[in-house]
Scaffold this motif. Structure first.
Motif, short mmCIF file in Angstrom:
data_model
loop_
_atom_site.label_atom_id
_atom_site.label_comp_id
_atom_site.label_asym_id
_atom_site.label_seq_id
_atom_site.Cartn_x
_atom_site.Cartn_y
_atom_site.Cartn_z
N ARG A 344 -17.61 -1.54 14.44
CA ARG A 344 -16.92 -0.41 15.07
C ARG A 344 -16.89 -0.68 16.57
N MET A 345 -15.74 -1.13 17.06
CA MET A 345 -15.62 -1.45 18.47
C MET A 345 -15.87 -0.20 19.31
N THR A 346 -16.71 -0.32 20.32
CA THR A 346 -16.97 0.79 21.24
C THR A 346 -16.86 0.27 22.67
N ILE A 347 -16.53 1.16 23.57
CA ILE A 347 -16.47 0.78 24.98
C ILE A 347 -17.89 0.85 25.54
N ALA A 348 -18.38 -0.30 25.96
CA ALA A 348 -19.77 -0.40 26.42
C ALA A 348 -19.89 -0.33 27.93
N PRO A 369 -18.50 10.01 34.29
CA PRO A 369 -18.41 10.42 35.69
C PRO A 369 -16.93 10.47 36.11
N PRO A 370 -16.56 11.39 37.01
CA PRO A 370 -15.14 11.57 37.39
C PRO A 370 -14.47 10.29 37.85
N GLU A 371 -15.21 9.44 38.58
CA GLU A 371 -14.58 8.24 39.14
C GLU A 371 -14.15 7.23 38.07
N PHE A 372 -14.61 7.41 36.82
CA PHE A 372 -14.22 6.48 35.75
C PHE A 372 -13.20 7.11 34.80
N GLY A 373 -12.81 8.37 35.06
CA GLY A 373 -11.88 9.06 34.17
C GLY A 373 -10.51 8.42 34.13
N ASP A 374 -9.96 8.07 35.33
CA ASP A 374 -8.63 7.45 35.38
C ASP A 374 -8.60 6.16 34.57
N LEU A 375 -9.63 5.34 34.73
CA LEU A 375 -9.69 4.05 34.03
C LEU A 375 -9.69 4.24 32.51
N ALA A 376 -10.51 5.18 32.01
CA ALA A 376 -10.61 5.39 30.57
C ALA A 376 -9.32 5.98 30.01
N GLU A 377 -8.77 6.99 30.69
CA GLU A 377 -7.59 7.65 30.14
C GLU A 377 -6.36 6.75 30.20
N THR A 378 -6.23 5.96 31.27
CA THR A 378 -5.08 5.06 31.35
C THR A 378 -5.16 4.00 30.24
N GLY A 379 -6.37 3.54 29.93
CA GLY A 379 -6.52 2.61 28.81
C GLY A 379 -6.07 3.22 27.50
N LEU A 381 -3.83 5.69 27.25
CA LEU A 381 -2.38 5.86 27.32
C LEU A 381 -1.64 4.54 27.10
N ALA A 382 -2.31 3.43 27.36
CA ALA A 382 -1.70 2.11 27.13
C ALA A 382 -1.86 1.67 25.68
N SER A 383 -2.48 2.50 24.84
CA SER A 383 -2.70 2.18 23.43
C SER A 383 -1.71 2.95 22.55
N ALA A 384 -1.64 2.56 21.29
CA ALA A 384 -0.80 3.28 20.34
C ALA A 384 -1.32 4.70 20.17
N GLU A 385 -0.41 5.64 19.90
CA GLU A 385 -0.82 7.03 19.76
C GLU A 385 -1.65 7.27 18.50
N MET A 386 -1.31 6.57 17.43
CA MET A 386 -2.09 6.62 16.19
C MET A 386 -2.55 5.19 15.90
N PRO A 387 -3.60 4.76 16.55
CA PRO A 387 -3.92 3.33 16.56
C PRO A 387 -4.56 2.84 15.25
N GLU A 392 -8.12 -0.25 20.44
CA GLU A 392 -7.38 0.95 20.85
C GLU A 392 -8.04 2.21 20.28
N ILE A 393 -8.58 2.11 19.08
CA ILE A 393 -9.33 3.23 18.52
C ILE A 393 -10.51 3.57 19.43
N ALA A 394 -11.15 2.54 20.00
CA ALA A 394 -12.31 2.76 20.88
C ALA A 394 -11.89 3.53 22.14
N PHE A 395 -10.72 3.21 22.70
CA PHE A 395 -10.24 3.96 23.88
C PHE A 395 -10.03 5.43 23.53
N HIS A 396 -9.37 5.70 22.42
CA HIS A 396 -9.12 7.09 22.04
C HIS A 396 -10.43 7.83 21.78
N ARG A 397 -11.38 7.16 21.13
CA ARG A 397 -12.65 7.82 20.81
C ARG A 397 -13.39 8.18 22.09
N LEU A 398 -13.40 7.26 23.05
CA LEU A 398 -14.10 7.53 24.32
C LEU A 398 -13.49 8.74 25.02
#
Length: 870
Positions: A344-348, A369-379, A381-387, A392-398
């Motif tokens: 299960r891929m996770t963002i570490a 933390p707020p300073e990492f929010g843009d990075l996580a959400e943009t990742g 948004l760059a993934s499939a909506e139903m991955p 890409e599943i790991a980005f949505h889960r985070l």
């Protein structure tokens, strides 16, 4: 914008619509052609291995010598007019057949159920129309329509491909999806093989994780890549069950000796006493008493109960040889993904462009933390909506679990309007979002290989060096690294390529498949038990090294697939003696590793899930397939199946395998000991012209009911304290060791001495023959109970063994007491067994015999303890 999961599902819809438009220009096969090819070439499924029918199993059981004696005794009883005794012996025979048939067929039913679960359905174009059919009905030449989430039903060449990516890990062992292109865009020399980017072929069993396409089927069933591997398995022989062979040889030897003695006894009885039918009955009783036919019965019970106990650890046992061999395994070869890790891929780790770092494992469950929010959400948004892609599943889960509110997009709603897919020259992809609430402009979110994202952002040479250094540091920790960037665009039309946008570099994201929490302890248990754990993976050496160190493996020596190719078989055999981690290993190289380890005399347990793993699973002494993510071919080739794909379950199975073998030895020693007094009491009257004690009905009752039921006590015994602190059992170590046989003979001889004394004492006191029979039979059964307590543990004393919980012991003792009471108080049973009444002093004598045998043998046990352990 709301959470990612609420956004419209446009990405997949657009892909399918594109495929639909193309499908309309293709007609495919006609139904008539498809039916003709299905008849000519066969269904699209793997050949099923022949299975034994209940009738065939029953015929094999009828060859057993004990069954012949039971049937022979029944015939003689019928000739003598004793219908009750004949029917009971026939009932015992029927019970023996029934037990075997049930045990042999239950595993096949489970495998059939697993096979049915793996049959996919397919969307094909026939006569110009799309239709959904069963996967087994797909034929060569069919046009199959593929979209995200589809399982490819057959090997095919792609006529059309729109950003299509396929997970071919079941065939290659590589967990990262590969890009696919249409045949007209591929090189004419493109090799038809699984794995590798930018090839126009898809393969049966692989999973479409992105995009869509249409393929023309090239091969089905046995002709597919899966089928070729399945066919190669038929030429590999499975190791026969050693325990079963040993059992048969011992029973055969006893049968020959017992048969010869029985013939002599029949002749002596008939010539000296007359009454040849009685002579035959006496001979059959003697033969049955000398034939340890309980051995196969007990082995069947132990294997069936052992398979059930191992299933409680989420492990399905396919072959009895696995239970036998588990206790002697010296090497455990394990895959990394899904076995040591959670699959299960996770963002570490997150690293922003200005160098700030956040490890998600340091604060589990806490908001980002707020300073990492843009990075996580943009990742995200760059993934499939139903991955379907695990990263890409790991980005949505985070974002869904640890992002309190959208950071980059405020509270406005957005929709996905365009996607720039990965290209061979640019390993990055971008999604373009547009506001639905009147805001002008477009938001472009990109992610991909760090060097590709750096190129999109036009980083300076200094920033590029900093980026490279950060990527290397993250990769050294076993992370898979992606870069993330964002751009804004104002205008009426979108730009032609991703390079035309002015991207801002947001940072790096490190993904990992985390180690299962139970693995370090399980590896430590293996080390204590003398089992070396070897990790074999298709992943990179750095990732393999990190996981190995986290698991507690010695990762100093890492062998790569490239190094292996340069080694001959003899050199490889030397190398595997010390190597613990194998990385970037191709599927065919796994078989070489297994064979090299076996050539060094190791007993190899091997895990695998893909079709490509099937040859190495079958070649290993113990093949272990994955039940959750494994293929049907891998399960067919394996000896056991992990239902939860957990490495810790393997260790539980090994522990149980050692316990089962220990307890089987205790039961065997018990049966050896029991047969000595039974045979002695059958032979003694014949040799000295004394009243016959036991007939076939008594022996059958003892050997088909009392002994197997008592043996259940040993099956339920808990493990010895040192079960995982001793080295593996030698594979050629006999079940019937000299020490075990000798200990059984000592126990049996002592018991026979006490029982013979009771028999002769009763004769000298002038007791009636029926009373003597009852007295001796009761004394024998209680002595058998005493032998149970003696054999419960080889390493512990009686006092220690009594403290161990064993519900079966209580049940069996109660059942034996009830049975004895029934034979004494129930007139039908009394007449059937020809028992006379027993008085209180007689019953006290029978109890005294059991306790005397128990006490004497407990005093002798310390002299044998060390020899029985080896």
């Amino acid at each position: 914008m709301q959470r990612m999961t609420t956004a419209p599902r446009l990405g997949k819809t657009q892909g399918v619509a594109g495929a639909s438009a193309i499908a309309e220009s293709l007609r495919g096969l006609s139904e008539t052609e498809a039916r003709a090819r299905l008849v000519a070439e066969g269904p699209n499924e793997l050949p099923r291995s022949g299975r034994r029918t209940p009738l065939r199993i029953a015929i094999e059981v009828l060859r057993e010598p004990m069954l012949a004696l039971l049937l022979g005794g029944g015939v003689v009883y019928l000739l003598l007019g004793n219908r009750e005794e004949a029917l009971i012996l026939l009932a015992f025979a029927t019970m023996s057949i029934g037990i075997t048939i049930i045990q042999e067929t239950r595993t096949e039913r489970v495998l059939e159920a697993l096979r049915d679960l793996t049959s996919p359905r397919a969307l094909v174009i026939r006569d110009g129309e799309r239709r959904r059919i069963a996967g087994r009905e797909v034929v060569r030449g069919d046009l199959v329509v593929l979209a995200e989430g589809d399982r490819v039903p057959a090997d095919a060449t792609l006529l059309r491909s729109q950003d299509l990516q396929s997970d071919e890990s079941l065939l290659t062992g590589e967990s990262v999806p590969v890009r696919k292109i249409a045949a007209d865009s591929a090189s004419p020399q493109a090799e038809r093989r699984p794995g590798g980017d930018d090839l126009p072929f898809v393969f049966s069993g692989s999973l479409i994780v992105r995009g869509s396409g249409i393929g023309e089927v090239l091969a089905t069933g046995p002709g597919s890549e899966i089928g070729k591997i399945g066919r190669s398995l038929s030429s590999m022989e499975v190791e026969p069950p050693r325990l079963q062979g040993q059992m048969r040889r011992v029973v055969r030897a006893f049968a020959m000796v017992g048969g010869a003695v029985s013939v002599v006894a029949v002749l002596l009885y008939g010539l000296l006493r007359g009454g040849w039918l009685d002579a035959v009955l006496a001979g059959i009783a003697l033969g049955m008493s000398m034939l340890p036919e309980e051995f196969p019965v007990v082995l069947t019970i132990f294997m069936a109960m052992g398979a059930w106990r191992i299933s409680q650890a989420r492990v399905l046992t396919r072959r009895a040889t696995a239970i036998e061999t588990l206790g002697s395994a010296t090497i455990l070869c394990t895959d990394k993904t899904g076995t040591l890790t959670e699959n299960r891929m996770t963002i570490a780790e997150l690293r922003t462009a200005d160098g700030r770092l956040f490890r998600t494992g340091d604060r589990p469950g806490a908001d980002l933390p707020p300073e990492f929010g843009d990075l996580a959400e943009t990742g995200a948004l760059a993934s499939a909506e139903m991955p379907f892609d695990p990263m890409e599943i790991a980005f949505h889960r985070l974002c869904n679990e640890r992002l309190p509110k959208p950071e980059a997009l405020g509270n406005t709603d957005w929709e996905l309007v365009h996607a720039y897919p990965l290209r061979p020259g640019l390993l990055a992809m971008s999604n373009v979002w547009r506001s639905t609430s009147g805001h002008d402009g477009w938001l472009v979110a990109a992610k991909g290989a760090p060097e590709a994202i750096g190129a999109l952002c036009h980083l300076s040479e200094k920033d590029s060096r900093t980026l490279k250094s950060a990527v290397e540091a993250m990769a050294a920790n076993g992370l898979r690294v992606l870069g993330v960037a964002r751009a804004s665009h104002r205008g009426i039309a979108l730009l032609r390529t991703q390079h035309d946008f002015e991207f801002e570099f947001l940072g790096l994201v490190g993904l990992a498949d985390p180690l299962r929490a139970s693995v370090p302890e399980a590896v430590s248990d293996c080390r204590s038990a003398g089992i070396r754990v070897v990790m074999i993976t298709g992943d990179y050496p750095a990732t393999a090294n990190v996981i190995a160190r986290q698991a507690g493996l010695d990762a100093e020596s890492v062998v790569t697939g490239g190094e292996m190719q340069a080694l001959g078989d003899d050199e490889l055999a030397k190398r595997v003696r010390t190597a613990t981690v194998f990385a970037r290993i191709m599927p065919e190289q796994k078989l070489r590793i297994v064979n090299a380890l076996k050539s060094n005399g190791e007993i190899v347990a091997m895990t695998g899930d893909g079709v490509n793993d099937a040859p190495s699973l079958k070649a290993a002494n113990i093949g272990i397939a994955m039940g959750g993510r494994g293929t049907d071919v891998a399960r067919e080739a394996s000896a056991i199946v992990l239902l939860d794909d957990d490495f810790g379950s393997i260790i539980k199975a090994i522990r149980l395998g050692r316990r089962i073998f220990d307890n089987l030895r205790k039961a065997i020693g018990f049966i050896f000991a029991v047969h000595v007094p039974i045979a002695g009491l059958s032979l003694l009257p014949l040799l000295f012209g004394l009243p016959i004690l036991f007939g076939p009905i008594h022996i059958a009752f003892l050997e088909m009911v009392i002994d197997p039921v008592c043996s259940l006590v040993f099956e339920a015994e808990t493990e010895e304290d040192d079960v995982m602190r001793r080295p593996p059992r030698k594979p050629d170590a006999p079940l019937f060791s000299r020490a075990l046989i000798a200990w059984g003979l000592v126990q049996g001889t002592l018991a026979f001495g006490f029982l013979a004394a009771i028999y002769l004492l009763a004769l000298s006191r002038g007791m009636a023959e029926n009373e003597i029979r009852a007295l001796t039979f009761f004394s024998l059964v209680l002595t058998i109970v005493g032998l149970i307590f003696v054999n419960r543990s080889f390493s512990a004393s009686l006092a220690t063994a009594l403290v161990r919980p064993n519900r079966s012991l209580v049940v069996v003792v109660a059942a034996v007491a009830s049975t004895l009471a029934g034979t004494l108080l129930w007139p039908f049973a009394t007449d059937l067994f020809r028992f006379g009444p027993l008085h209180l002093d007689d019953l006290s004598l029978t109890l005294g015999a059991g306790f005397a045998v128990l006490a004497c043998l407990e005093l002798l046990k310390p002299l044998w303890r060390q020899r029985l352990k080896t």
